[in-house]
Design a protein around this motif. Structure first.
Motif, mmCIF file in Angstrom:
data_model
loop_
_atom_site.group_PDB
_atom_site.id
_atom_site.type_symbol
_atom_site.label_atom_id
_atom_site.label_comp_id
_atom_site.label_asym_id
_atom_site.label_seq_id
_atom_site.Cartn_x
_atom_site.Cartn_y
_atom_site.Cartn_z
ATOM 1 N N GLN A 48 0.844 -1.187 0.000
ATOM 2 C CA GLN A 48 0.000 0.000 0.000
ATOM 3 C C GLN A 48 0.877 1.233 0.000
ATOM 4 O OE1 GLN A 48 -1.207 -2.360 2.723
ATOM 5 N NE2 GLN A 48 0.833 -2.024 3.583
ATOM 6 N N VAL A 49 0.334 2.308 -0.560
ATOM 7 C CA VAL A 49 1.100 3.560 -0.631
ATOM 8 C C VAL A 49 0.643 4.476 0.500
ATOM 9 C CG1 VAL A 49 1.642 5.581 -2.057
ATOM 10 C CG2 VAL A 49 1.289 3.362 -3.126
ATOM 11 N N LEU A 50 1.585 5.167 1.071
ATOM 12 C CA LEU A 50 1.283 6.152 2.103
ATOM 13 C C LEU A 50 1.900 7.487 1.662
ATOM 14 C CD1 LEU A 50 -0.076 5.982 4.924
ATOM 15 C CD2 LEU A 50 2.203 5.740 5.902
ATOM 16 N N GLY A 51 1.120 8.559 1.783
ATOM 17 C CA GLY A 51 1.680 9.890 1.547
ATOM 18 C C GLY A 51 2.143 10.405 2.900
ATOM 19 N N SER A 52 1.378 11.389 3.446
ATOM 20 C CA SER A 52 1.705 11.886 4.790
ATOM 21 C C SER A 52 0.837 11.238 5.848
ATOM 22 C CB SER A 52 1.495 13.396 4.868
ATOM 23 O OG SER A 52 2.270 14.044 3.914
ATOM 24 N N GLY A 53 -0.043 10.314 5.442
ATOM 25 C CA GLY A 53 -0.880 9.626 6.431
ATOM 26 C C GLY A 53 -1.909 10.525 7.089
ATOM 27 N N SER A 54 -2.394 11.550 6.364
ATOM 28 C CA SER A 54 -3.369 12.462 6.991
ATOM 29 C C SER A 54 -4.807 12.150 6.611
ATOM 30 C CB SER A 54 -3.031 13.916 6.665
ATOM 31 O OG SER A 54 -3.004 14.094 5.281
ATOM 32 N N ASN A 55 -4.997 11.045 5.884
ATOM 33 C CA ASN A 55 -6.377 10.659 5.548
ATOM 34 C C ASN A 55 -6.539 9.144 5.637
ATOM 35 O OD1 ASN A 55 -8.913 11.696 4.951
ATOM 36 N ND2 ASN A 55 -8.738 11.174 2.793
ATOM 37 N N VAL A 56 -5.904 8.576 6.642
ATOM 38 C CA VAL A 56 -5.971 7.117 6.801
ATOM 39 C C VAL A 56 -6.267 6.757 8.262
ATOM 40 C CG1 VAL A 56 -4.467 6.436 4.880
ATOM 41 C CG2 VAL A 56 -3.440 7.057 7.057
ATOM 42 N N ILE A 115 -4.180 22.359 3.638
ATOM 43 C CA ILE A 115 -4.687 20.980 3.665
ATOM 44 C C ILE A 115 -3.455 20.092 3.842
ATOM 45 C CG2 ILE A 115 -5.850 19.146 2.385
ATOM 46 C CD1 ILE A 115 -7.550 21.224 1.009
ATOM 47 N N PRO A 116 -3.428 19.282 4.897
ATOM 48 C CA PRO A 116 -2.235 18.455 5.112
ATOM 49 C C PRO A 116 -2.085 17.400 4.010
ATOM 50 C CG PRO A 116 -3.656 18.458 7.072
ATOM 51 C CD PRO A 116 -4.440 19.068 5.943
ATOM 52 N N GLY A 117 -0.879 16.913 3.842
ATOM 53 C CA GLY A 117 -0.692 15.794 2.910
ATOM 54 C C GLY A 117 0.225 16.105 1.761
ATOM 55 N N THR A 118 0.377 15.105 0.895
ATOM 56 C CA THR A 118 1.257 15.216 -0.259
ATOM 57 C C THR A 118 0.458 15.634 -1.496
ATOM 58 O OG1 THR A 118 0.861 12.876 -0.650
ATOM 59 C CG2 THR A 118 2.867 13.431 0.551
ATOM 60 N N THR A 119 1.181 16.125 -2.486
ATOM 61 C CA THR A 119 0.521 16.528 -3.738
ATOM 62 C C THR A 119 -0.016 15.293 -4.484
ATOM 63 O OG1 THR A 119 1.925 18.459 -3.838
ATOM 64 C CG2 THR A 119 0.900 17.789 -5.900
HETATM 65 C C1 LIG Z 1 -6.309 18.601 10.012
HETATM 66 C C2 LIG Z 1 -6.731 18.015 8.672
HETATM 67 C C3 LIG Z 1 -7.500 18.780 7.809
HETATM 68 C C4 LIG Z 1 -7.886 18.255 6.566
HETATM 69 N N1 LIG Z 1 -8.631 19.039 5.723
HETATM 70 C C5 LIG Z 1 -8.988 18.577 4.518
HETATM 71 C C6 LIG Z 1 -9.743 19.415 3.627
HETATM 72 O O1 LIG Z 1 -10.053 20.556 3.924
HETATM 73 N N2 LIG Z 1 -10.099 18.904 2.413
HETATM 74 C C7 LIG Z 1 -9.740 17.633 2.050
HETATM 75 O O2 LIG Z 1 -10.087 17.241 0.925
HETATM 76 N N3 LIG Z 1 -9.017 16.833 2.862
HETATM 77 C C8 LIG Z 1 -8.642 17.280 4.089
HETATM 78 N N4 LIG Z 1 -7.927 16.472 4.935
HETATM 79 C C9 LIG Z 1 -7.556 15.107 4.506
HETATM 80 C C10 LIG Z 1 -6.141 15.019 3.897
HETATM 81 O O3 LIG Z 1 -5.414 16.166 4.169
HETATM 82 C C11 LIG Z 1 -6.189 14.820 2.382
HETATM 83 O O4 LIG Z 1 -6.986 13.720 2.040
HETATM 84 C C12 LIG Z 1 -4.784 14.629 1.793
HETATM 85 O O5 LIG Z 1 -4.848 14.664 0.391
HETATM 86 C C13 LIG Z 1 -4.138 13.318 2.244
HETATM 87 O O6 LIG Z 1 -2.803 13.343 1.818
HETATM 88 P P1 LIG Z 1 -1.743 12.306 2.379
HETATM 89 O O7 LIG Z 1 -0.494 12.490 1.613
HETATM 90 O O8 LIG Z 1 -1.634 12.474 3.850
HETATM 91 O O9 LIG Z 1 -2.436 10.931 2.012
HETATM 92 P P2 LIG Z 1 -2.471 9.613 2.909
HETATM 93 O O10 LIG Z 1 -3.340 9.849 4.088
HETATM 94 O O11 LIG Z 1 -1.108 9.115 3.161
HETATM 95 O O12 LIG Z 1 -3.203 8.625 1.913
HETATM 96 C C14 LIG Z 1 -4.575 8.762 1.633
HETATM 97 C C15 LIG Z 1 -4.956 7.677 0.608
HETATM 98 O O13 LIG Z 1 -4.358 7.966 -0.643
HETATM 99 C C16 LIG Z 1 -3.483 6.922 -1.040
HETATM 100 N N5 LIG Z 1 -2.307 7.565 -1.615
HETATM 101 C C17 LIG Z 1 -1.528 8.510 -1.054
HETATM 102 N N6 LIG Z 1 -0.580 8.890 -1.918
HETATM 103 C C18 LIG Z 1 -0.752 8.185 -3.034
HETATM 104 C C19 LIG Z 1 -0.072 8.115 -4.299
HETATM 105 N N7 LIG Z 1 0.997 8.885 -4.573
HETATM 106 N N8 LIG Z 1 -0.530 7.243 -5.237
HETATM 107 C C20 LIG Z 1 -1.588 6.444 -4.976
HETATM 108 N N9 LIG Z 1 -2.258 6.449 -3.806
HETATM 109 C C21 LIG Z 1 -1.853 7.323 -2.849
HETATM 110 C C22 LIG Z 1 -3.168 6.117 0.215
HETATM 111 O O14 LIG Z 1 -2.945 4.763 -0.098
HETATM 112 C C23 LIG Z 1 -4.456 6.296 1.003
HETATM 113 O O15 LIG Z 1 -5.392 5.331 0.575
HETATM 114 C C24 LIG Z 1 -7.511 16.956 6.193
HETATM 115 C C25 LIG Z 1 -6.718 16.185 7.075
HETATM 116 C C26 LIG Z 1 -6.322 16.704 8.292
HETATM 117 C C27 LIG Z 1 -5.465 15.885 9.203
#
Ligand SMILES: Cc1cc2nc3c(=O)[nH]c(=O)nc-3n(C[C@H](O)[C@H](O)[C@H](O)COP(=O)(O)OP(=O)(O)OC[C@H]3O[C@@H](n4cnc5c(N)ncnc54)[C@H](O)[C@@H]3O)c2cc1C
Length: 355
Positions: A48-56, A115-119
């Motif tokens: 499984q892929v993890l970005g910053s883990g902010s939506n898991v 918005i936390p997380g990776t592009t």
């Molecule tokens: C305080 C807070 C506020 C937030 N506000 C918002 C908001 O306003 N709007 C909003 O839409 N979201 C919001 N979110 C959710 C989150 O920020 C987004 O969903 C963000 O895009 C997740 O990025 P990540 O890198 O942390 O993904 P992760 O949590 O690491 O992964 C999320 C999912 O995407 C998959 N994934 C990640 N990277 C890839 C890749 N490169 N290729 C394939 N699959 C991938 C993972 O397998 C997982 O299933 C918020 C979260 C927090 C903690």
């Protein structure tokens, strides 16, 4: 590329759940990514892929290989009369990327600041906030098509660029919708390696979101930088900082209902908080505020052990310290059931359960 075993993911998920990956690797380029997937395929283990883990929501143990996306790089690649085209590596921090676009003179993404997380995760659920969605500025998404990769022989640096496994998916084929895309529907099909943005050269302030419009009551023509700063200020006041209080932002989608359901609910609950949603096949639809539904059930501030409903915003579930992913899901189920019993509306979860 170093594959580690029994790797702690506690610092790599915004809930701060204690969770261990059987195997873990951070990939910095396409070759490392394909090698990582081959490692998992060869060992016949899941990945499984993890970005910053902010939506898991992570469980205590993730079997198989967890691949942290760390491909960096961002640049203006071309421009047309109407657009700037900008490429951004999937591992780049989203907020830093938004700030960079404004500093470099390509405004347009400011409503999506902080918005936390990776592009690379931005297209997965088509991130959105403050009246904007990432999809509106995405041109195409570069991916590793993992299914076709598994059919090919091992990839070397020489043939990396010619492999059919690397695809550019145009926006029209990404099926972007409210917190949804083809990527979210099948998380094993593609790994996003880069996102190309098409940012309109003609910038217009987007103050469609009431809270943002109110912020600028006395400044009728704010700049992109001012909107960026405003979004950062408003968000910081409303949402808990995950480094201080573990959370994943909104835990539930705002449910979308048809006109008949909306009318029934509005008759019974006159103060129902709702917004018009885009029509479906010519039928009117309404988005209900999930946070309001939860609040009306008396659950704002509700807490079971270290899992809780954030006291300032009922849509956010928080980890007060030692909560586990499974306990958070129990709380989420309790909330879903309570809301369903009162309103007949089924909430759906936004963060993704891993595994
Ligand atoms: C305080 C807070 C506020 C937030 N506000 C918002 C908001 O306003 N709007 C909003 O839409 N979201 C919001 N979110 C959710 C989150 O920020 C987004 O969903 C963000 O895009 C997740 O990025 P990540 O890198 O942390 O993904 P992760 O949590 O690491 O992964 C999320 C999912 O995407 C998959 N994934 C990640 N990277 C890839 C890749 N490169 N290729 C394939 N699959 C991938 C993972 O397998 C997982 O299933 C918020 C979260 C927090 C903690």
């Amino acid at each position: 590329m170093q594959i580690q075993s029994n790797f702690s993911l506690q610092k790599l998920n915004s809930f701060g759940f204690l969770s261990y990956a059987e195997y873990f690797v951070s990939v910095e380029n396409e070759l490392e990514l394909s090698n990582a997937i081959e490692f998992a395929t060869h060992k016949n283990i899941p990945w499984q892929v993890l970005g910053s883990g902010s939506n898991v929501v992570l469980q205590d143990f993730l079997p198989g290989l967890t691949i942290q996306m760390s491909i960096l790089g961002k640049k203006l690649v071309s421009e047309s009369a109407m657009h700037f085209y900008i490429d951004c590596g999937a591992g780049e921090n989203w907020h830093d990327f938004v700030r960079w676009t404004i500093e470099e003179g390509y405004p347009g993404l400011e409503n999506l600041a902080l918005i936390p997380g990776t592009t690379g995760a931005a297209p997965i659920q088509n991130i959105g906030a403050y009246g904007a969605e990432a999809a509106s500025m995405i041109d195409s998404v570069e991916v590793l098509d993992t299914k076709s990769l598994q059919k090919t022989q091992s990839i070397t640096e020489v043939d990396l660029n010619t492999q059919q496994s690397w695809q550019v998916i145009p926006k029209e084929e990404c099926e972007f919708a409210y917190r949804d895309s083809i990527f979210k529907r099948d998380l094993q099909a593609y790994v996003v390696t880069q996102v190309r943005f098409a940012i309109p050269k003609k910038w217009q302030a987007n103050l469609s979101y009431a809270e943002l419009a109110n912020y600028f009551l006395e400044n009728k023509s704010p700049s992109a930088q001012e909107i960026f700063d405003a979004v950062v200020t408003i968000r910081s006041q409303k949402l808990p900082d995950p480094t201080l209080l573990g959370n994943a932002g909104s835990f539930f989608h705002n449910p979308i209902v048809d006109l008949a359901t909306y009318t029934q609910l509005k008759e019974k609950f006159t103060n129902l908080v709702s917004y018009p949603a885009p029509d479906l096949l010519g039928e009117k639809q309404f988005k209900l505020a999930a946070g309001w539904l939860i609040d009306q059930c008396g659950l704002k501030g509700y807490r079971v052990a270290d899992c809780g409903v954030y006291e300032k915003q009922a849509l956010v579930l928080v980890n007060y310290g030692a909560a586990k992913g499974s306990e958070m899901l129990d709380l989420a189920n309790h909330i879903k059931q309570t809301v369903f019993e009162k309103f007949g509306v089924l909430l759906s979860q936004e963060p993704i359960n891993l595994p």
